[in-house]
Design a protein around this motif. Structure first.
Motif, PDB file in Angstrom:
ATOM      1  N   GLN A   1       0.835  -1.198   0.000  1.00  0.00           N
ATOM      2  CA  GLN A   1       0.000   0.000   0.000  1.00  0.00           C
ATOM      3  C   GLN A   1       0.871   1.250   0.000  1.00  0.00           C
ATOM      4  O   GLN A   1       0.638   2.190  -0.754  1.00  0.00           O
TER       5      GLN A   1
ATOM      6  N   PHE B   1      -1.021  -1.156  -5.280  1.00  0.00           N
ATOM      7  CA  PHE B   1      -2.451  -1.360  -5.512  1.00  0.00           C
ATOM      8  C   PHE B   1      -3.008  -0.248  -6.399  1.00  0.00           C
ATOM      9  O   PHE B   1      -3.811  -0.494  -7.304  1.00  0.00           O
ATOM     10  N   ARG B   2      -2.580   0.975  -6.159  1.00  0.00           N
ATOM     11  CA  ARG B   2      -3.036   2.116  -6.966  1.00  0.00           C
ATOM     12  C   ARG B   2      -2.605   1.933  -8.423  1.00  0.00           C
ATOM     13  O   ARG B   2      -3.385   2.160  -9.353  1.00  0.00           O
ATOM     14  N   GLU B   3      -1.359   1.478  -8.602  1.00  0.00           N
ATOM     15  CA  GLU B   3      -0.827   1.261  -9.951  1.00  0.00           C
ATOM     16  C   GLU B   3      -1.588   0.141 -10.658  1.00  0.00           C
ATOM     17  O   GLU B   3      -1.918   0.253 -11.840  1.00  0.00           O
ATOM     18  N   MET B   4      -1.894  -0.951  -9.936  1.00  0.00           N
ATOM     19  CA  MET B   4      -2.645  -2.056 -10.538  1.00  0.00           C
ATOM     20  C   MET B   4      -4.028  -1.594 -10.969  1.00  0.00           C
ATOM     21  O   MET B   4      -4.498  -1.933 -12.060  1.00  0.00           O
ATOM     22  N   LYS B   5      -4.681  -0.808 -10.131  1.00  0.00           N
ATOM     23  CA  LYS B   5      -6.016  -0.317 -10.450  1.00  0.00           C
ATOM     24  C   LYS B   5      -5.964   0.588 -11.680  1.00  0.00           C
ATOM     25  O   LYS B   5      -6.836   0.531 -12.550  1.00  0.00           O
ATOM     26  N   ARG B   6      -4.918   1.405 -11.747  1.00  0.00           N
ATOM     27  CA  ARG B   6      -4.783   2.339 -12.863  1.00  0.00           C
ATOM     28  C   ARG B   6      -4.533   1.600 -14.172  1.00  0.00           C
ATOM     29  O   ARG B   6      -4.998   2.012 -15.235  1.00  0.00           O
ATOM     30  N   ARG B   7      -3.828   0.485 -14.123  1.00  0.00           N
ATOM     31  CA  ARG B   7      -3.476  -0.249 -15.339  1.00  0.00           C
ATOM     32  C   ARG B   7      -4.528  -1.259 -15.773  1.00  0.00           C
ATOM     33  O   ARG B   7      -4.316  -1.978 -16.752  1.00  0.00           O
ATOM     34  N   ARG B   8      -5.630  -1.358 -15.063  1.00  0.00           N
ATOM     35  CA  ARG B   8      -6.658  -2.326 -15.445  1.00  0.00           C
ATOM     36  C   ARG B   8      -7.206  -2.047 -16.841  1.00  0.00           C
ATOM     37  O   ARG B   8      -7.507  -2.961 -17.577  1.00  0.00           O
TER      38      ARG B   8
END
Length: 99
Positions: free
Chosen positions: A35, A40-47
């Motif tokens: 975190q 997690f922020r990067e994964m969400k952004r790259r979805r």
């Protein structure tokens, strides 16, 4: 490029130790570290695909947010605006004895 330089370029390695076979605590520590690193922020952004114009807009907004935060911190240090009030920490109970 050496292997060490490549690792530094990619990012630092996260390491979590499991103590006393307590995997649940190790998972909590790992999640907290991820975190903090922004994984997690990067994964969400790259979805989904992000258009270049949307990317520029987002990056500008992030830069403005960072600049405002830095200015606010500087003003607080100089005494122009009051520091935020500290919350009282919840009383911690002593850890269980180790055998």
């Amino acid at each position: 490029m050496t292997r060490v330089q490549r690792q530094q370029q990619i990012g630092k390695i996260l390491q979590v130790f499991v103590r006393d076979n307590n995997v649940d605590q190790a998972l909590r520590v790992l999640k907290k570290k991820l975190q903090r690193e922004g994984v997690f922020r990067e994964m969400k952004r790259r979805r989904a695909y992000e258009k270049p114009s949307e990317r520029k807009t987002r990056e500008k907004a992030e830069a403005v947010r960072r600049a405002r935060k830095a200015a606010r911190k500087l003003a607080q240090r100089e005494g122009l605006i009051p520091m935020p009030k500290r919350r009282e920490a919840a009383p911690r109970r002593p850890p269980p004895p180790r055998f």
